[in-house]
Design a protein around this motif. Structure first.
Motif, PDB file in Angstrom:
ATOM      1  N   ALA B   8       0.830  -1.200   0.000  1.00  0.00           N
ATOM      2  CA  ALA B   8       0.000   0.000   0.000  1.00  0.00           C
ATOM      3  C   ALA B   8       0.867   1.254   0.000  1.00  0.00           C
ATOM      4  CB  ALA B   8      -0.903  -0.007   1.233  1.00  0.00           C
ATOM      5  N   GLY B   9       0.399   2.270  -0.675  1.00  0.00           N
ATOM      6  CA  GLY B   9       1.130   3.537  -0.678  1.00  0.00           C
ATOM      7  C   GLY B   9       2.059   3.674  -1.866  1.00  0.00           C
ATOM      8  N   LEU B  10       2.420   2.573  -2.477  1.00  0.00           N
ATOM      9  CA  LEU B  10       3.293   2.667  -3.649  1.00  0.00           C
ATOM     10  C   LEU B  10       2.436   2.588  -4.904  1.00  0.00           C
ATOM     11  CD1 LEU B  10       6.323   0.400  -2.699  1.00  0.00           C
ATOM     12  CD2 LEU B  10       6.100   2.872  -2.527  1.00  0.00           C
ATOM     13  N   THR B  11       2.848   3.272  -5.935  1.00  0.00           N
ATOM     14  CA  THR B  11       2.120   3.142  -7.190  1.00  0.00           C
ATOM     15  C   THR B  11       2.860   2.154  -8.064  1.00  0.00           C
ATOM     16  OG1 THR B  11       3.301   4.760  -8.517  1.00  0.00           O
ATOM     17  CG2 THR B  11       1.588   5.600  -7.040  1.00  0.00           C
ATOM     18  N   ALA B  12       2.228   1.866  -9.167  1.00  0.00           N
ATOM     19  CA  ALA B  12       2.793   0.923 -10.123  1.00  0.00           C
ATOM     20  C   ALA B  12       4.215   1.321 -10.516  1.00  0.00           C
ATOM     21  CB  ALA B  12       1.913   0.902 -11.362  1.00  0.00           C
ATOM     22  N   LEU B  13       4.461   2.629 -10.478  1.00  0.00           N
ATOM     23  CA  LEU B  13       5.723   3.113 -11.011  1.00  0.00           C
ATOM     24  C   LEU B  13       6.878   2.906 -10.038  1.00  0.00           C
ATOM     25  CD1 LEU B  13       4.215   6.348 -12.495  1.00  0.00           C
ATOM     26  CD2 LEU B  13       4.350   4.073 -13.484  1.00  0.00           C
ATOM     27  N   ASP B  14       6.553   2.487  -8.829  1.00  0.00           N
ATOM     28  CA  ASP B  14       7.610   2.288  -7.835  1.00  0.00           C
ATOM     29  C   ASP B  14       8.190   0.891  -7.867  1.00  0.00           C
ATOM     30  OD1 ASP B  14       7.463   4.896  -6.700  1.00  0.00           O
ATOM     31  OD2 ASP B  14       5.538   4.323  -5.845  1.00  0.00           O
ATOM     32  N   ARG B  15       7.947   0.144  -8.914  1.00  0.00           N
ATOM     33  CA  ARG B  15       8.519  -1.205  -8.971  1.00  0.00           C
ATOM     34  C   ARG B  15      10.038  -1.145  -8.865  1.00  0.00           C
ATOM     35  NH1 ARG B  15       6.983  -5.860  -9.862  1.00  0.00           N
ATOM     36  NH2 ARG B  15       8.554  -6.443 -11.393  1.00  0.00           N
ATOM     37  N   PRO B  16      10.639  -2.213  -8.293  1.00  0.00           N
ATOM     38  CA  PRO B  16      12.101  -2.218  -8.188  1.00  0.00           C
ATOM     39  C   PRO B  16      12.723  -2.076  -9.576  1.00  0.00           C
ATOM     40  CG  PRO B  16      11.106  -4.130  -7.073  1.00  0.00           C
ATOM     41  CD  PRO B  16      10.013  -3.441  -7.790  1.00  0.00           C
ATOM     42  N   ASN B  17      13.847  -1.425  -9.654  1.00  0.00           N
ATOM     43  CA  ASN B  17      14.572  -1.248 -10.918  1.00  0.00           C
ATOM     44  C   ASN B  17      13.699  -0.597 -11.991  1.00  0.00           C
ATOM     45  OD1 ASN B  17      16.620  -2.763  -9.657  1.00  0.00           O
ATOM     46  ND2 ASN B  17      15.675  -4.655 -10.364  1.00  0.00           N
ATOM     47  N   SER B  18      12.842   0.319 -11.593  1.00  0.00           N
ATOM     48  CA  SER B  18      11.947   0.939 -12.568  1.00  0.00           C
ATOM     49  C   SER B  18      12.722   1.766 -13.591  1.00  0.00           C
ATOM     50  CB  SER B  18      10.942   1.841 -11.850  1.00  0.00           C
ATOM     51  OG  SER B  18      10.188   2.550 -12.801  1.00  0.00           O
ATOM     52  N   TYR B  19      12.305   1.638 -14.822  1.00  0.00           N
ATOM     53  CA  TYR B  19      12.868   2.492 -15.880  1.00  0.00           C
ATOM     54  C   TYR B  19      11.975   3.699 -16.151  1.00  0.00           C
ATOM     55  CZ  TYR B  19      16.258  -1.119 -17.073  1.00  0.00           C
ATOM     56  OH  TYR B  19      17.291  -2.013 -17.041  1.00  0.00           O
ATOM     57  N   ILE B  20      10.852   3.766 -15.445  1.00  0.00           N
ATOM     58  CA  ILE B  20       9.953   4.888 -15.679  1.00  0.00           C
ATOM     59  C   ILE B  20      10.612   6.155 -15.134  1.00  0.00           C
ATOM     60  CG2 ILE B  20       7.627   5.801 -15.303  1.00  0.00           C
ATOM     61  CD1 ILE B  20       7.654   3.090 -16.761  1.00  0.00           C
ATOM     62  N   GLY B  21      10.699   7.171 -15.967  1.00  0.00           N
ATOM     63  CA  GLY B  21      11.312   8.417 -15.531  1.00  0.00           C
ATOM     64  C   GLY B  21      12.804   8.487 -15.808  1.00  0.00           C
ATOM     65  N   ARG B  22      13.332   7.496 -16.528  1.00  0.00           N
ATOM     66  CA  ARG B  22      14.771   7.522 -16.812  1.00  0.00           C
ATOM     67  C   ARG B  22      15.045   7.808 -18.283  1.00  0.00           C
ATOM     68  NH1 ARG B  22      17.131   2.116 -14.274  1.00  0.00           N
ATOM     69  NH2 ARG B  22      18.853   2.715 -15.637  1.00  0.00           N
ATOM     70  N   SER B  23      16.078   8.621 -18.504  1.00  0.00           N
ATOM     71  CA  SER B  23      16.427   9.002 -19.880  1.00  0.00           C
ATOM     72  C   SER B  23      17.336   7.965 -20.519  1.00  0.00           C
ATOM     73  CB  SER B  23      17.110  10.371 -19.889  1.00  0.00           C
ATOM     74  OG  SER B  23      16.191  11.364 -19.538  1.00  0.00           O
ATOM     75  N   VAL B  24      16.786   6.785 -20.766  1.00  0.00           N
ATOM     76  CA  VAL B  24      17.616   5.777 -21.438  1.00  0.00           C
ATOM     77  C   VAL B  24      17.626   6.058 -22.936  1.00  0.00           C
ATOM     78  CG1 VAL B  24      17.125   4.049 -19.681  1.00  0.00           C
ATOM     79  CG2 VAL B  24      15.677   4.174 -21.720  1.00  0.00           C
ATOM     80  N   VAL B 526       7.762  -2.149 -20.489  1.00  0.00           N
ATOM     81  CA  VAL B 526       7.720  -3.605 -20.368  1.00  0.00           C
ATOM     82  C   VAL B 526       8.826  -4.092 -19.426  1.00  0.00           C
ATOM     83  CG1 VAL B 526       8.066  -5.766 -21.627  1.00  0.00           C
ATOM     84  CG2 VAL B 526       6.613  -3.976 -22.597  1.00  0.00           C
ATOM     85  N   ALA B 527      10.026  -3.533 -19.567  1.00  0.00           N
ATOM     86  CA  ALA B 527      11.130  -3.928 -18.688  1.00  0.00           C
ATOM     87  C   ALA B 527      10.730  -3.720 -17.234  1.00  0.00           C
ATOM     88  CB  ALA B 527      12.385  -3.126 -19.021  1.00  0.00           C
ATOM     89  N   THR B 528      10.028  -2.617 -16.974  1.00  0.00           N
ATOM     90  CA  THR B 528       9.634  -2.292 -15.609  1.00  0.00           C
ATOM     91  C   THR B 528       8.504  -3.189 -15.122  1.00  0.00           C
ATOM     92  OG1 THR B 528      10.263  -0.005 -16.024  1.00  0.00           O
ATOM     93  CG2 THR B 528       8.865  -0.419 -14.101  1.00  0.00           C
ATOM     94  N   SER B 529       7.475  -3.345 -15.928  1.00  0.00           N
ATOM     95  CA  SER B 529       6.314  -4.080 -15.418  1.00  0.00           C
ATOM     96  C   SER B 529       6.603  -5.574 -15.365  1.00  0.00           C
ATOM     97  CB  SER B 529       5.060  -3.803 -16.245  1.00  0.00           C
ATOM     98  OG  SER B 529       5.129  -4.405 -17.505  1.00  0.00           O
ATOM     99  N   PHE B 530       7.435  -6.080 -16.280  1.00  0.00           N
ATOM    100  CA  PHE B 530       7.747  -7.510 -16.249  1.00  0.00           C
ATOM    101  C   PHE B 530       8.888  -7.793 -15.275  1.00  0.00           C
ATOM    102  CE2 PHE B 530       9.941 -11.289 -17.995  1.00  0.00           C
ATOM    103  CZ  PHE B 530       8.938 -12.206 -17.746  1.00  0.00           C
ATOM    104  N   GLY B 531       9.956  -6.965 -15.351  1.00  0.00           N
ATOM    105  CA  GLY B 531      11.034  -7.139 -14.377  1.00  0.00           C
ATOM    106  C   GLY B 531      12.358  -7.594 -14.962  1.00  0.00           C
TER     107      GLY B 531
END
Ligand code: FES
Ligand code: FES
Lengths: 160, 798
Positions: B8-24, B526-531
């Protein structure tokens, strides 16, 4: 139309082909040799997408006739890539996202490499000026200027 | 919108090793920097022939006779085909949508039949072994024309005395929309000042660096059509090719690899591309057509070309009381198929006044036929006009009552706390951030210092201006955009994610890559949501045989809609793979997660089994899995926004420039943008979308203009005479963000592709006026703002 036989060096390889006098260098490279890294954007010398090296100098492939290149050396983006000579610039374009569709990019890289070959760290205005014959519809140029400037700095640092 | 897999309290975007928000960096760039792209212009197929077109030199003419004998005799010529002949293979189309009530148009053919309605319309197709031969032969085709009166001026297109271009339609009115909200007359009467002016927006066009291109390959043996097509919407084109060639959709495959720029230009149906496809069917062999630059200028859709009479009312303390507009636009002889040419005017009606809390708004838009090239949706459809009109009026009103342009916006922009709310035009806003964006912009540009510098420069005779443009942008469209009007244009999009035999993932997506970075964004999601690490994701786009059905790229939808579908598909595959791993490990799936390409204990992160091992067992030793257990290693999910018809974004731009009052030249000094596209998946890509968009907007503001004479002849259809922004004239562009995610999806991303283009013209126009105002110049409300326009405003030329 009668064809003329020409012999030239393209990316280090000797090429002998029969070409019509009206065939432009860029059409020859793309259609006859399959070197599709050089692009055609306007065919009248404005967009710069067709830029290639002729005896080391960057020229418009659409304003140069293939027959004019008889006995000369041509280098395209394919050759410049494989030699590794502009690898740092290509890498800077990649990491800085200095290309979107990439259509202008091969010519932009060759033109930027020409400026960087002069050494030093050109001002942003000077980079803009040097690239002002190369049309890019996607990037707005800012990222391209960043990438070229970054490479100039690294190269200057490495030599000083 | 909570991900059930997360505490609770975390959103989907807080997954470990998230690439969301990164300038790859985008995965496809190294290839493109090495000249190893594959654009449609590069495609060569066995037995491929080339098409060229004989085009009408007249804006309006009856085709009396066509003689193809000499052309057919040229060695290497394969076919010379007239419109009537091609019409036996390809049926005509009509660009209408039922939800744009009253919108009408006439049937348009792949090659003109009987009549050419604009200069540049294809009249005869020539197919030969090479393009050069086809062009040689095209010159030998003799066409006898009877010139007809050309309707070129939109202002008089509806006059009784003006000929009707399509007599069956009764008049030259394509579409009309009116809107009357609140009490405009009362509000204007009660205003302390009313500003009334007319804005003129020049016709301009996309000038994609790679022109439009198609290679059509009808295989008579397989009874299948493959079209390599530089398009934004492969599935839409699949439907259209099938429909007009009498095929089933499954017989048609549209393949879109690299595209050399689109910007809305490549999302429409073009007669010469339809002809190319029809010629392939007719000749039973591949046919290639690449527009040359001259052809691009006379056939790529044009855009804008609006005349907007406009009024604003304001009280002396700076409150905006009402907006009123009357828009007139000429769209050429046909409404473009299938999106129609009524959308831009419709958008202008929707968007004017949109950022402001002002309930009184009256609008009329009329769209008329004329004998010029067709007009249709180009990047930011309607937004640059609506924004320039609104923001032009706002700054003129502020000047009239003598208050600062920032102040007037603070007083009138919809409050950040007011959401959800609607606009006078009926738009629905989930949540916008006008004030936060304005505050950020002011800080970025150091506004007070800039004003001081401006005054100091002015004292030295240097005239600089600062102009603003707040905007809203339509993104993530639902079916409300086209689907409800009867067009088979998908607003939903799909993504399929599968585990390969080494534990990497392949994602097939219905959205397309036009250089904006869709592949990178989809891979990050996909990298983020799958892992898995990013280098273990490959993205496949642009192939109707190999991607889920989807809409492609338009209206800034790829990240918000395609991204959410990919997010959900990645999650679904994770659940499937965890089921396999759980059965191998005899664990509870819930106690496991996938991180960095390994199955781990969800609580501790301790690695239990690598994905490569899971894949090996599932694919090659399924006999070792429990009886009855079947591994499912591919998952598909679809997504379409449902809660809101559109995810509106917002932002504000500022331009700082210098005007040479002797020559009329404008030098751009700085440009700032703050925009809010919700969750930013890749900040670098968003910034570069904004920058590229801004420069296209600057092109419209200062340079780009398709100039026609009174006979409907395009006077500057080449890149030497039609000016585009080049590096030397462009400023650096600073971009900032405010982040207000949409609650309609888990990732919360809205679109960012058009914000730059939406705001830049208005900001530049306002800055020029700000520079010139103290000199007593007339306000400039014309684009492009050429040196001549500046000198005229200064009274230095006629
Ligand atoms: S194609 Fe040569 S300059 Fe444009
Ligand atoms: S990246 Fe598309 S034209 Fe430059």
């Amino acid at each position: 139309m009668t064809a003329h036989e020409i012999t030239l060096t393209v990316n280090g390889e000797e090429v002998r082909e029969a070409v019509e006098p009206r065939t432009t260098l860029v059409d020859f490279l793309r259609d006859t040799l399959g070197l599709t890294g050089s692009h055609v954007g306007c065919e009248h010398g404005v967009c710069g997408a067709c830029s290639v090296r002729l005896d080391g100098a960057v020229v418009r492939g659409c304003l140069t006739l293939a027959v004019q290149c008889d006995g000369h050396k041509v280098e395209t983006i394919e050759g410049a890539s494989d030699s590794g000579a502009i690898a740092d610039l290509q890498e800077a374009f990649r990491t800085r996202n200095a290309l979107q569709c990439g259509y202008c990019t091969p010519a932009m890289l060759l033109t930027a490499a020409e400026l960087l070959a002069g050494g030093g760290v050109p001002s942003r205005a000077a980079i803009r000026e040097h690239l002002s014959g190369n049309y890019c519809r996607c990037t707005g140029y800012h990222a391209i200027i960043d990438a070229v400037e970054a490479v100039a700095r690294v190269r200057a640092g490495a030599t000083s | 919108m909570n991900d059930r897999d997360l505490p609770a309290g975390l959103t989907a975007l807080d997954r470990p090793n998230s690439y969301i928000g990164r300038s790859v960096a985008r995965p496809n760039l190294a290839r493109l920097t090495q000249g190893r792209g594959q654009y449609v212009s590069d495609v060569v197929l066995p037995r491929m022939a080339h098409a060229a077109f004989v085009r009408s030199p007249h804006a309006h003419a009856r085709i009396k006779q066509i003689n193809t004998d000499a052309a057919k005799r040229v060695p290497g010529v394969i076919a010379v085909v007239t419109g009537a002949e091609l019409a036996t293979v390809c049926t005509p189309w009509v660009g209408v949508l039922t939800h744009l009530k009253g919108l009408k148009s006439a049937p348009q053919h792949a090659v003109a039949v009987e009549r050419a309605c604009w200069q540049g319309e294809a009249v005869v197709a020539v197919v030969a072994r090479t393009r050069a031969l086809a062009e040689d032969a095209a010159e030998l085709v003799e066409v006898e024309y009877e010139e007809l009166p050309a309707v070129t001026d939109a202002e008089t297109a509806l006059d009784k005395a003006t000929p009707v271009i399509h007599p069956d339609l009764g008049d030259n009115l394509t579409f009309e929309r009116t809107l009357d909200a609140g009490q405009v007359d009362k509000a204007l009467n009660e205003s302390d000042a009313v500003v009334e002016t007319t804005f003129l927006f020049g016709r301009h066009t996309g000038v994609t660096n790679e022109p439009r291109a198609a290679v059509a390959d009808w295989n008579e043996g397989a009874q299948r059509l493959t079209v390599h097509h530089g398009t934004q919407a492969p599935h839409m084109m699949q439907n259209i090719f099938a429909k007009h060639l009498g095929l089933a959709e499954h017989q048609v495959r549209v393949v879109t690899n690299d595209v050399g720029g689109s910007f809305g230009i490549k999302v429409h149906v073009y007669a010469d591309e339809m002809a190319t496809v029809a010629l392939s069917k007719l000749l039973k062999r591949p046919v290639k057509y690449v527009a040359d630059r001259i052809e691009s200028f006379v056939t790529d859709i044009h855009a804008r070309d609006h005349r907007v009479k406009a009024r604003i009312g304001v009280t002396k303390d700076g409150r905006i009381t009402a907006f009123e507009i009357d828009d007139l636009t000429g769209i050429g002889p046909y409404s473009v198929y299938p999106r129609t040419s009524g959308i831009e005017a419709n958008q202008i009606v929707n968007l004017v006044g949109g950022p402001y809390a002002c309930p009184n708004y009256r609008a009329r838009a009329r769209v008329v036929f004329q004998n010029k090239n067709v007009m249709c949706q180009y990047r930011a459809v309607g937004h640059p006009i609506a924004t320039a009109v609104t923001e032009g009026l706002v700054e003129l009103a502020a000047a009239k009552i003598g208050i600062d342009p920032v102040e007037v916006r603070r007083k009138n922009l919809i409050a950040d706390e007011a959401y959800p709310c609607g606009s006078a035009a009926g738009l629905k806003f989930e949540k916008l951030s006008h004030h936060a964006s304005l505050d950020k912009l002011i800080a970025m540009m150091d506004y007070d210092r800039l004003r001081r510098d401006q005054a100091a420069a002015r004292a030295r005779g240097i005239h600089r201006g600062i102009g603003f443009a707040a905007f809203i942008e339509v993104t993530n469209p639902s079916a409300a955009f086209y689907g409800v009007g009867g067009a088979r244009i998908s607003s939903q999009d799909g993504a399929t994610v599968r585990l390969d035999a080494q534990g990497a993932v392949i994602c097939h997506t219905g959205v397309t890559e036009q250089g904006q970075g869709s592949e990178a964004v989809i891979a990050q999601v996909v990298a983020t949501s799958f892992g898995v690490p990013l280098d273990r994701v490959r993205v496949i786009t642009g192939d109707t045989d190999n991607t889920p059905y989807g809409g492609g790229t338009w209206a800034s939808r790829a990240a918000g809609i395609g991204g959410e579908a990919a997010w959900q598909a990645g999650k679904a595959l994770r659940a499937n793979v965890l089921a396999v791993a759980a059965s191998i490990l005899q664990a509870e799936p819930k106690a496991l997660d996938i991180r960095a390409a390994a199955v781990v204990d969800a609580d501790t992160g301790r690695e239990r089994i690598g994905l490569d091992e899971v894949a090996r067992i599932a694919y090659f030793r399924p006999d070792t899995l429990p009886p009855g257990f079947q591994a499912e290693l591919m998952a598909t999910r679809h997504y379409v926004p449902r809660a809101w018809p559109f995810a509106f974004t917002n932002g504000i731009q500022a331009s700082h420039l210098e005007v040479d009052t002797d020559t009329g030249f404008v030098t751009l000094l700085d440009h700032w943008v703050v925009e809010d596209c919700g969750t930013v998946i890749n900040p670098q890509l968003v910034d570069e979308q904004i920058r590229g968009g801004v420069v296209q907007g600057i092109g419209a503001a200062l340079f780009e203009h398709c100039l026609y004479d009174a006979q409907g002849q395009l006077l500057n259809g080449n890149m030497a005479d039609y000016l585009v922004p080049m590096a030397a004239e462009m400023p650096d562009i600073q971009v900032g963000h405010v982040v207000t995610p949409t609650g309609d999806s888990e990732i919360g991303a809205k679109g960012a592709g058009e914000a730059g283009t939406a705001g830049a013209p208005g900001a530049v126009m306002n800055a020029v006026n700000d520079a010139l105002r103290p000199l007593g110049a007339r306000s400039i409300t014309v684009m492009p703002i050429t040196p001549g326009v500046v000198l005229q405003a200064l009274g230095k030329s006629e």
